[in-house]
Scaffold this motif. Structure first.
Motif, PDB file in Angstrom:
ATOM      1  N   SER A 184      14.909  32.425  11.362  1.00 18.15           N
ATOM      2  CA  SER A 184      14.845  33.764  10.782  1.00 18.15           C
ATOM      3  C   SER A 184      16.095  34.067   9.994  1.00 18.15           C
ATOM      4  O   SER A 184      16.072  34.818   9.029  1.00 18.15           O
ATOM      5  CB  SER A 184      14.625  34.813  11.867  1.00 18.15           C
ATOM      6  N   LYS A 185      17.203  33.457  10.405  1.00 21.34           N
ATOM      7  CA  LYS A 185      18.437  33.718   9.671  1.00 21.34           C
ATOM      8  C   LYS A 185      18.487  32.979   8.347  1.00 21.34           C
ATOM      9  O   LYS A 185      18.993  33.477   7.351  1.00 21.34           O
ATOM     10  CB  LYS A 185      19.641  33.273  10.524  1.00 21.34           C
ATOM     11  N   ILE A 186      17.974  31.741   8.334  1.00 21.04           N
ATOM     12  CA  ILE A 186      18.120  31.004   7.084  1.00 21.04           C
ATOM     13  C   ILE A 186      16.978  31.267   6.109  1.00 21.04           C
ATOM     14  O   ILE A 186      17.127  31.096   4.912  1.00 21.04           O
ATOM     15  CB  ILE A 186      18.305  29.480   7.291  1.00 21.04           C
ATOM     16  N   ASN A 187      15.835  31.655   6.625  1.00 24.26           N
ATOM     17  CA  ASN A 187      14.754  31.982   5.682  1.00 24.26           C
ATOM     18  C   ASN A 187      14.511  33.463   5.704  1.00 24.26           C
ATOM     19  O   ASN A 187      13.573  33.925   6.316  1.00 24.26           O
ATOM     20  CB  ASN A 187      13.432  31.316   6.111  1.00 24.26           C
ATOM     21  N   THR A 188      15.323  34.213   5.060  1.00 22.16           N
ATOM     22  CA  THR A 188      15.155  35.666   5.150  1.00 22.16           C
ATOM     23  C   THR A 188      13.910  36.125   4.402  1.00 22.16           C
ATOM     24  O   THR A 188      13.278  37.098   4.766  1.00 22.16           O
ATOM     25  CB  THR A 188      16.370  36.395   4.575  1.00 22.16           C
ATOM     26  N   ASP A 189      13.532  35.406   3.386  1.00 24.23           N
ATOM     27  CA  ASP A 189      12.247  35.715   2.761  1.00 24.23           C
ATOM     28  C   ASP A 189      11.355  34.504   2.956  1.00 24.23           C
ATOM     29  O   ASP A 189      11.818  33.389   2.972  1.00 24.23           O
ATOM     30  CB  ASP A 189      12.423  35.995   1.266  1.00 24.23           C
ATOM     31  N   GLY A 190      10.126  34.702   3.093  1.00 26.81           N
ATOM     32  CA  GLY A 190       9.255  33.544   3.279  1.00 26.81           C
ATOM     33  C   GLY A 190       8.924  33.339   4.750  1.00 26.81           C
ATOM     34  O   GLY A 190       9.418  34.043   5.615  1.00 26.81           O
ATOM     35  N   PRO A 191       8.070  32.371   5.010  1.00 23.13           N
ATOM     36  CA  PRO A 191       7.548  32.185   6.373  1.00 23.13           C
ATOM     37  C   PRO A 191       8.640  31.746   7.333  1.00 23.13           C
ATOM     38  O   PRO A 191       9.490  30.940   7.015  1.00 23.13           O
ATOM     39  CB  PRO A 191       6.487  31.099   6.218  1.00 23.13           C
ATOM     40  N   VAL A 192       8.575  32.310   8.520  1.00 23.78           N
ATOM     41  CA  VAL A 192       9.607  32.082   9.508  1.00 23.78           C
ATOM     42  C   VAL A 192       8.970  31.358  10.683  1.00 23.78           C
ATOM     43  O   VAL A 192       7.810  31.554  10.989  1.00 23.78           O
ATOM     44  CB  VAL A 192      10.196  33.451   9.930  1.00 23.78           C
ATOM     45  N   LEU A 193       9.724  30.530  11.358  1.00 23.37           N
ATOM     46  CA  LEU A 193       9.215  29.772  12.488  1.00 23.37           C
ATOM     47  C   LEU A 193       8.888  30.704  13.639  1.00 23.37           C
ATOM     48  O   LEU A 193       9.668  31.578  13.966  1.00 23.37           O
ATOM     49  CB  LEU A 193      10.318  28.795  12.915  1.00 23.37           C
ATOM     50  N   LYS A 194       7.730  30.511  14.234  1.00 22.29           N
ATOM     51  CA  LYS A 194       7.360  31.397  15.339  1.00 22.29           C
ATOM     52  C   LYS A 194       6.688  30.575  16.427  1.00 22.29           C
ATOM     53  O   LYS A 194       5.729  29.867  16.168  1.00 22.29           O
ATOM     54  CB  LYS A 194       6.381  32.460  14.812  1.00 22.29           C
ATOM     55  N   PHE A 195       7.229  30.664  17.632  1.00 23.67           N
ATOM     56  CA  PHE A 195       6.629  29.928  18.734  1.00 23.67           C
ATOM     57  C   PHE A 195       5.902  30.874  19.676  1.00 23.67           C
ATOM     58  O   PHE A 195       6.150  32.067  19.678  1.00 23.67           O
ATOM     59  CB  PHE A 195       7.719  29.214  19.545  1.00 23.67           C
ATOM     60  N   GLN A 196       5.097  30.279  20.532  1.00 25.03           N
ATOM     61  CA  GLN A 196       4.434  31.098  21.536  1.00 25.03           C
ATOM     62  C   GLN A 196       5.026  30.777  22.882  1.00 25.03           C
ATOM     63  O   GLN A 196       4.918  29.642  23.350  1.00 25.03           O
ATOM     64  CB  GLN A 196       2.954  30.716  21.575  1.00 25.03           C
ATOM     65  N   TYR A 197       5.630  31.727  23.511  1.00 28.08           N
ATOM     66  CA  TYR A 197       6.161  31.448  24.854  1.00 28.08           C
ATOM     67  C   TYR A 197       6.109  32.718  25.670  1.00 28.08           C
ATOM     68  O   TYR A 197       5.852  33.805  25.154  1.00 28.08           O
ATOM     69  CB  TYR A 197       7.596  30.924  24.778  1.00 28.08           C
ATOM     70  N   GLU A 198       6.370  32.555  26.949  1.00 27.46           N
ATOM     71  CA  GLU A 198       6.281  33.691  27.842  1.00 27.46           C
ATOM     72  C   GLU A 198       7.468  34.597  27.662  1.00 27.46           C
ATOM     73  O   GLU A 198       8.607  34.167  27.736  1.00 27.46           O
ATOM     74  CB  GLU A 198       6.276  33.165  29.277  1.00 27.46           C
TER      75      GLU A 198
END
Lengths: 632, 328
Positions: free
Chosen positions: A216-230
């Motif tokens: 999220s810090k390096i790609n301020t615009d554009g798709p951001v990595l998102k995981f699914q966790y508890e």
């Protein structure tokens, strides 16, 4: 300590020496608890005092520098205060720099989050020091991303490093990130890979959170990595570190009782509004009641409890179920069959035995056709039902499939889970009724004694040993539970030995000793449970021997989940195999295992492994004690 | 402690075909027997003797095509039946005859049951679905002259008329027609002007059946979905939704209100007959006897309240007769 202000060019080095000596002797708390607040106030606006303070710390001799700096970092109430007190010490003094950038962050992990915040905030606040912060971040990321560190360092240390990384990221702004974007990206990719490879869910989650934050810090615009966790408290705490609250609001300038008053005032308001809504609600039902009274009361309704939704019927015969599951296009019928299968299997054991292997095959390959709630559980329960109805052929089939080509990891793990649940059911006396489904996900961890808090294990082990001693005078005991033959007795071997046979033979798609160490971990835990459940069966000694050899072969495995499983296996052997057999048939193996366990207790990096090893040693001690008390 | 629902008083077997329509004729004095007429899918109309529970006569007038509506015209001697052979037949059953005295060729291939209303002695109005898709034609019987043709306006997209009900407030007033359509709406038609007075969208699915209580100016309609819609007619002749009632299972084939306006019965696709109190739509009973869709329900017209019966005809070829809530 009271300084004389005004123009005097006094030498403070004496004071520095005193400070250093006191700190190195361990009296940091006493002296700094007085010194730091005083200095904080004095240096708030006075530049001279700031310079005096800097001189003070700079003059501390190198051999005492660490203690002093550490003390200051721990005591300072905020990063800005630390900045005022220490100045650019880290830039000027090599020792201080080493302590702050290397020792505290990479070599120790005992400090609190507040300390980390102080330290890293301090590094950020001055432009000279900011370069150090970036260097620190890069080193942290290197450690975070190294696969050997992930495998061998304790989870607490990994959490500490992750926190430090998140705090660093929270401080850095666009221009600084620009300069090291490429490095961040590379380290993130490597780090994520190692973390996701781990078997411990905590490590996986740490990796996911940090990677998300970096992305999220390096790609301020554009798709951001998102995981699914508890999302639980730990995750939320970590994520909160990403956002820096400005120091002004943090420090509460109101004294505590004023704050309490305000909180107190807020509460009665809330209560009042609740009360109001309560009084509003009862008014409505009264009105409705009145209106209803003059309806056609002379017509008394009949009992309509049987009026339910009409469902499409499930087949009543097992063979029909097989037809529906393999061929039918009718999804309603398929759904109804899946839901009804377990009870049908249990009600018709004779019919099931005729087609058990076929049914097991179908269930193993059954994919979810429509969206049924609890599909996984339904399928698993049906499989368990089939396995308990006709254990030997189905166990043979399942264990052979475990080592076959072209199954997914999920299916292999499924096989293990089903074997465990069925074994559990078979080994319990029938009067217990339905076996409790202790959470299909991790039957392993819950069954073994002492896997929960370390305080309980001793009690559980004692209980276990107590339950093995025979009582002659039972007195007013509770009602005897109806006993039945242990059905697991005849089939324990069929469950156990095929699983243990081929673990070292790699196939093209399945390599237990190589990449698929997740399945190996599950396999080891499964064997531990099967061993434990085999107590009082005839095959238990042979199983114990085989299991100890298996453990011996794998004892240096790098994955901590596997090692935990191996130690559980040893516990099961010690608890399951009768003492006489242990001592007669397995003495050499036991002695070898004991020396290995002693090693684990001292040197293993994983806390859980060490705990389990300690428990095993205690069990062995108890064995020895029993030997001594029983006259030979 | 609520009692379990009652069992049928008796079950009439012998149609050997799906039962589509029922009509009682029990109002006549002794020594006449109470009669139940039933129309089946095999084209026969069975005349059931409710004393012996046997078929007295079987009328064959529709060329073995399904009979989906039977109505008595003033007593058991005159009968009207409607079949899938696109004909409406008038029967003379007096003194043991079984002759078709007249027939109307409707040219309609739908399933809409016709509706009869006695306007004067020996004069009847009959509303039926006409040849054109959305039209309803009203004929006067026995002269078979057309009174009016009710055409919805262009672009209304009501679809086929599914169910009809002719009624008049009292003997002298204007007869009006309530028609339920394929698009789920109910329309109130003025016959003298041939215009629609009001339209109300009651359902998302086609209206399968409706019934109306002219005293309370309240009606109920059922559809292929799970909701029963109760609507009312205000002074301005406007239809408004009064309330809705959700059922456990979807699909209603027939609704009928008992002549004393105290209870109503619905025939469901879920094989069950439901009884409700008409005043408040209070669910009273669920009668679960049939093993297939119930196609029709009918209340008897016994003069003695305690003898009143409810009949239900189903796809499982049986007619169940119930005696329920006869004390009030």
């Amino acid at each position: 300590v009271c300084f004389i202000p005004g123009g005097l060019d006094c030498s403070i080095s004496f004071v520095s020496h005193v400070l250093g000596k006191v700190c190195i002797h361990g009296r940091q708390k006493e002296i700094l608890s007085v010194l730091v607040p005083r200095l904080t106030d004095l240096t708030k606006s006075d530049c001279i005092w700031q310079r005096i303070c800097w001189r003070l710390v700079e003059c501390v001799p190198d051999r005492w520098m660490e203690a002093v700096v550490l003390g200051f970092v721990q005591r300072a109430p905020g990063a800005d205060v630390l900045s005022r007190l220490l100045g650019n010490l880290v830039v000027k003094n090599k020792k201080a720099q080493f302590v702050v950038t290397q020792k505290v962050l990479l070599l120790q992990y005992c400090h609190t989050t507040a300390v980390l915040q102080n330290l890293l905030g301090y590094l950020y606040l001055d432009s000279l020091r900011r370069a150090l912060l970036i260097k620190v971040l890069q080193e942290l990321l290197e450690t975070w991303g190294s696969s050997s560190a992930v495998k061998h360092s304790p989870p607490e240390q990994q959490q500490y490093i992750s926190k430090a990384i998140l705090i660093c990221l929270s401080h850095l702004k666009e221009p600084e990130i620009e300069s090291c974007r490429q490095d961040l990206l590379t380290s993130m990719m490597e780090g994520v890979k190692c973390h996701l490879d781990s078997n411990l869910p905590q490590i996986r989650r740490l990796g996911m959170i940090v990677a998300e934050s970096i992305s999220s810090k390096i790609n301020t615009d554009g798709p951001v990595l998102k995981f699914q966790y508890e999302e639980d408290d730990e995750a939320r705490e970590l994520k909160s570190l990403l956002v820096q609250t400005p120091p002004f609001c943090v420090v509460p300038s109101l004294p505590d009782d004023e704050r309490n008053e305000k909180a107190g005032a807020a509460l009665p308001l809330v209560l009042e509004s609740n009360k109001k809504s309560h009084t509003a609600a009862p008014v409505m039902p009264d009105e409705e009641l009145d209106a209803e009274l003059d309806s056609d009361d002379d017509l008394i309704p009949y009992d309509m409890s049987e009026d339910k939704e009409l469902k499409s019927k499930a087949p009543v015969y097992i063979r029909d179920c097989i037809e529906v599951l393999t061929g039918s296009e009718d999804v309603d019928k398929w759904e109804a069959t899946v839901k009804a299968l377990e009870s049908l299997v249990r009600k018709n054991p004779a019919a099931t035995r005729e087609v058990s292997v076929e049914l097991a095959k179908i269930l193993l390959h059954l994919e979810e056709k429509t969206c049924i709630e609890g599909f996984m559980e339904l399928r698993q329960r049906a499989q368990v039902a089939v396995l308990t109805t006709d254990p030997i052929p189905v166990a043979k089939y399942l264990t052979s499939q475990f080592y076959s080509l072209n199954y997914s990891l999920r299916q292999r793990v499924d096989i293990l889970d089903v074997l465990v649940l069925a074994a559990q059911e078979l080994s319990y006396p029938k009067s217990h009724g339905k076996t409790k489904n202790s959470g299909a996900q991790k039957p392993c961890i819950q069954l073994l004694p002492g896997s929960d808090s370390s305080k309980d294990w001793r009690r559980i082990v004692d209980e276990r040993i107590k339950s093995k001693t025979r009582r002659f005078a039972s007195g007013q005991s509770q009602v005897e539970l109806a006993s039945g033959p242990n059905e697991f007795n005849s089939v324990a071997g069929n469950f156990f030995f095929p699983l243990i046979q081929h673990f070292d033979r790699p196939l093209t798609t399945f390599d237990l000793l190589g990449e698929d160490h997740f399945v190996l971990g599950r396999l080891v835990h499964t064997l531990a449970i099967l061993m434990y459940l085999a107590v009082n069966t005839v095959a238990v000694t042979a199983m114990g021997k085989a299991l100890l050899e298996f453990v011996w072969a794998l004892r240096f495995h790098t994955d901590s989940y596997v090692r935990q499983g191996l130690l559980s296996c040893i516990s099961s052997v010690l608890l399951g195999v009768p003492t006489e057999r242990l001592l007669e048939d397995m003495t050499e193996e036991l002695l070898e295992t004991q020396s290995w366990i002693g090693d684990v207790v001292e040197k293993d990096p994983d806390g859980d492994c060490r705990r389990l090893a300690l428990q095993n040693l205690l069990l062995m001690e108890n064995l020895k004690k029993k030997l001594k008390t029983v006259p030979s | 402690m609520a009692l379990p629902p009652p069992d049928p008083q008796f079950v009439l077997r012998g149609t050997s075909a799906v039962v589509h329509t029922l009509c009682f004729s029990c109002g006549s004095q002794e020594p006449d027997v109470p009669i139940l007429f039933s129309g089946s899918e095999n084209g026969f109309i069975h005349v059931w003797n409710l004393r012996t529970h046997r078929v007295d006569t079987a009328l064959d007038g529709h060329g073995r095509k399904s009979v989906y509506c039977v109505e008595t015209m003033g007593g058991k001697d005159r009968l009207l039946s409607q079949g899938r052979d696109q004909r409406i037949c008038l029967w003379d059953l007096a003194e043991g005859r079984t002759a078709v005295t007249d027939s109307v060729f409707t040219e309609n291939v739908g399933f809409c049951r016709c509706s009869l209303l006695k306007v004067a002695q020996g004069r009847w109005l009959m509303a039926m679905a006409a040849k054109a898709l959305e039209e309803v034609q009203v004929l006067e019987l026995p002269s078979k002259t057309s009174v009016c043709t009710l055409k919805p306006e262009v672009g209304a997209k009501l679809g086929m008329p599914m169910c009809l009900k002719l009624w008049q407030l009292n003997c002298g007033s204007q007869p009006v027609l309530l028609a339920g359509y394929e698009d789920g709406s109910v329309v109130l038609w003025n016959l003298s002007m041939g215009k629609a007075l009001s339209q109300l969208v009651c359902h998302q699915e086609p209206v399968m059946s409706l019934d109306f209580d002219s005293e309370k100016a309240k009606g109920i309609s059922g559809s292929s979905e799970k909701v029963l819609s109760i609507w009312s007619l205000n002074e301005l002749q406007n239809l408004q939704v009064y309330k809705t009632h959700e059922l456990v299972n979807a699909g209603i084939s027939d609704i009928t209100i008992r002549p004393d306006k105290k209870i109503l019965a619905t025939a469901g696709w879920d094989h069950r007959i439901r009884i409700f109190g008409w005043k408040k739509m209070k669910p009273l009973a669920v009668l679960d006897y049939h093993t297939a869709t119930v196609h029709c329900v009918a209340f008897s017209d016994h003069k003695n309240p305690s003898e009143r019966l409810l009949a239900a005809g189903s796809k499982d070829h049986r007619i169940s007769i119930w005696s329920i809530y006869t004390q009030t």
